[in-house]
Design an enzyme around this catalytic site. Sequence first.
Site, short mmCIF file in Angstrom:
data_model
loop_
_atom_site.label_atom_id
_atom_site.label_comp_id
_atom_site.label_asym_id
_atom_site.label_seq_id
_atom_site.Cartn_x
_atom_site.Cartn_y
_atom_site.Cartn_z
N GLY A 199 0.81 -1.22 0.00
CA GLY A 199 0.00 0.00 0.00
C GLY A 199 0.84 1.26 0.00
O GLY A 199 2.03 1.23 -0.30
N GLU B 62 3.33 6.12 -8.30
CA GLU B 62 3.35 5.87 -9.74
C GLU B 62 4.09 4.56 -10.09
O GLU B 62 3.76 3.88 -11.06
CB GLU B 62 3.96 7.09 -10.43
CG GLU B 62 4.02 7.04 -11.94
CD GLU B 62 2.71 6.64 -12.62
OE1 GLU B 62 1.61 6.97 -12.12
OE2 GLU B 62 2.81 5.96 -13.67
N GLY B 63 5.08 4.21 -9.28
CA GLY B 63 5.80 2.95 -9.52
C GLY B 63 4.85 1.76 -9.43
O GLY B 63 4.86 0.86 -10.28
N HIS B 64 4.01 1.76 -8.40
CA HIS B 64 3.04 0.68 -8.26
C HIS B 64 2.04 0.69 -9.42
O HIS B 64 1.66 -0.35 -9.94
CB HIS B 64 2.27 0.81 -6.94
CG HIS B 64 3.10 0.65 -5.71
ND1 HIS B 64 3.41 1.71 -4.89
CD2 HIS B 64 3.69 -0.43 -5.16
CE1 HIS B 64 4.15 1.28 -3.88
NE2 HIS B 64 4.34 -0.02 -4.01
N GLN C 175 8.15 -9.03 7.78
CA GLN C 175 9.35 -8.57 7.09
C GLN C 175 9.96 -7.31 7.70
O GLN C 175 10.90 -6.76 7.15
CB GLN C 175 9.08 -8.38 5.60
CG GLN C 175 8.17 -7.23 5.24
CD GLN C 175 7.78 -7.26 3.76
OE1 GLN C 175 7.00 -8.09 3.32
NE2 GLN C 175 8.36 -6.37 2.97
N GLY D 163 8.59 -4.87 -8.76
CA GLY D 163 9.45 -3.79 -9.22
C GLY D 163 10.93 -4.15 -9.15
O GLY D 163 11.37 -4.81 -8.19
N LYS E 134 13.20 -2.08 -8.61
CA LYS E 134 13.86 -1.26 -7.59
C LYS E 134 14.33 -2.13 -6.42
O LYS E 134 15.40 -1.93 -5.87
CB LYS E 134 12.94 -0.16 -7.06
CG LYS E 134 13.66 0.73 -6.04
CD LYS E 134 12.80 1.86 -5.58
CE LYS E 134 11.97 1.51 -4.38
NZ LYS E 134 12.71 1.34 -3.11
N VAL F 146 10.49 3.24 -11.57
CA VAL F 146 9.95 4.54 -12.01
C VAL F 146 10.63 5.62 -11.15
O VAL F 146 10.76 5.46 -9.93
CB VAL F 146 8.42 4.58 -11.86
CG1 VAL F 146 7.87 5.96 -12.24
CG2 VAL F 146 7.78 3.50 -12.70
O1 PAF Z 1 7.83 -5.00 -2.15
C1 PAF Z 1 6.92 -4.98 -1.29
O2 PAF Z 1 6.09 -4.07 -1.23
C2 PAF Z 1 6.82 -6.13 -0.31
O3 PAF Z 1 8.08 -6.58 0.08
C3 PAF Z 1 5.95 -7.29 -0.82
C4 PAF Z 1 6.54 -7.94 -2.06
C5 PAF Z 1 4.55 -6.79 -1.14
C6 PAF Z 1 5.82 -8.37 0.26
O4 PAF Z 1 5.25 -7.88 1.42
#
Ligand code: PAF
Length: 282
Positions: A31, A35-37, A61, A149, A151, A178
Amino acid sequence: MRTIHSLKELRTLLNGYRRKGKTIGLVPTMGNLHEGHASLVRKAAEAADIVVTSIFVNPMQFGANEDLDTYPRTLAADQDMLEAAGNTLVFAPTVQEIYPEGLAQQTRVVVPDVSDGHCGASRLGHFDGVATVVTMLFNMVQPDFAVFGEKDFQQLAVIRKMVRDLMMPIDVVGAPTVREDDGLAKSSRNGYLSAEERRIAPVVYQTLTVTAGKLADGRTDFPALEREAEDLLNQAGLRTDYFNIVNSQTLKPASAGDRDLTLLVAAFLGTTRLIDNVSVTI
Ligand code: PAF
């Protein structure tokens, strides 16, 4: 576009699409989209009938001293951006839905070797958390392909190895980074930067391109190049976490004879950790 919070509802809907022969593309995110997403979603929409974007700030993570609690949750704005980019379904589960027995009890996926070093060395356990949640998302959505991505270069390498090693029937698609007009890679964490830090931040990409230029000019003294890059970053007011020149396939330190190289960087601006990378063939 629909937003779904429960796994049961997601499965029911996706089973219906699958029965009709529709192809499914997945874009996993946390979330606070930019723009990259949107570019990942557009790429998925070019190739799939149905695009599922997951929005889940994955606690597994994040390290103990990281920004899990303050990570921006911006579902309404994310929905607008996704709709405009051609997304079909948003899957935004709760932590309870994903980890009903808690993190300590959760089965984990560990991808050896490629998870070590670089961000894996600075953020212990980070890639175990990524690999675990991405495996779960793959099992929940069962997409034909998933888009990530470039990145997050090491993350992409971890996911590619995981899919290969575990023979997951999913294509992993990488999408180019991006950038802002001044070269700064778009990132959800750029929003943490003060005005002064934002002014300095493009130095990260500038240092990558300057170093890539030196490689293209024929220099192969990799450790010296890494030190020069760190000096450039530190002189500009960043605190370098690492600047590593690696073999693009293995992510091991570059050695004589390697032709496809990737420059990986992580650096702090204040408390914000920025990452970026550039690949170069010499
Ligand atoms: O790149 C991310 O936003 C996160 O590491 C991912 C791949 C959604 C996993 O939680």
